[in-house]
Design an enzyme around this catalytic site. Structure first.
Site, short mmCIF file in Angstrom:
data_model
loop_
_atom_site.label_atom_id
_atom_site.label_comp_id
_atom_site.label_asym_id
_atom_site.label_seq_id
_atom_site.Cartn_x
_atom_site.Cartn_y
_atom_site.Cartn_z
N PRO A 1 0.79 -1.21 0.00
CA PRO A 1 0.00 0.00 0.00
C PRO A 1 0.84 1.28 0.00
O PRO A 1 1.98 1.28 0.44
CB PRO A 1 -0.81 -0.10 1.30
N PRO B 1 2.25 -6.52 1.58
CA PRO B 1 3.68 -6.81 1.55
C PRO B 1 4.51 -5.61 2.02
O PRO B 1 4.30 -4.48 1.57
CB PRO B 1 3.96 -7.14 0.08
N ARG C 1 4.77 2.41 1.06
CA ARG C 1 5.31 3.75 0.83
C ARG C 1 4.44 4.76 1.56
O ARG C 1 3.22 4.62 1.61
CB ARG C 1 5.24 4.14 -0.65
N ARG D 1 -8.37 -7.55 -1.34
CA ARG D 1 -8.59 -7.71 0.11
C ARG D 1 -10.09 -7.72 0.39
O ARG D 1 -10.87 -7.05 -0.28
CB ARG D 1 -7.95 -6.57 0.90
#
Length: 129
Positions: free
Chosen positions: A2, A37, A42, A73
């Site tokens: 994300p 992950p 960022r 998700r």
């Protein structure tokens, strides 16, 4: 992904402590490394110099965050993560909000699988052995 992107008005720049905010945001997301992950995480900020808030009569401020994630998700995961992140934001900016007018907001943007292009060798560093 994300990606966590913050827009903020320049009238709170000195108090915003965005590096600390990003540290706390990353803790929330890293704790969910089976969902997001770590190598794709960022955070960044955009300082706004040209803006108007409400009627313009006060030195109002705002912070708007966007969490951008890839598709896939569950609704439950997205809701839980967004609520956790917004709690971090509310806590982080609580002292500023106690002293001045401040609007906080956050939104989620979910990309389609066909809507992103990326290459990243950072992921390899976090592969479980």
């Amino acid at each position: 992904m994300p990606h966590f992107i913050v827009e903020y008005t320049d009238n709170i720049k000195d108090e915003a402590k965005l590096e600390k905010l990003f540290e706390e945001i990353h803790k929330v997301l890293i704790a969910r490394d089976t969902v997001f992950p770590i190598g794709g995480l960022r955070s960044r900020a955009i300082e706004l110099k040209d803006y108007r808030v409400a009627d313009g009569a006060e030195d109002d401020a705002f912070v708007h965050a966007v969490l951008k994630i890839g598709a896939g998700r569950s609704e439950e995961i997205k809701k839980e993560v967004c609520e956790a992140l917004f709690e971090v934001m509310k806590e982080h900016f609580s002292l500023i909000m106690a002293k001045r007018y401040l609007a906080l907001s956050m939104e989620l943007i979910e990309f389609s699988k066909a809507g992103t292009y990326k290459q990243n060798n950072i992921h390899a560093r976090f592969k479980k052995k």
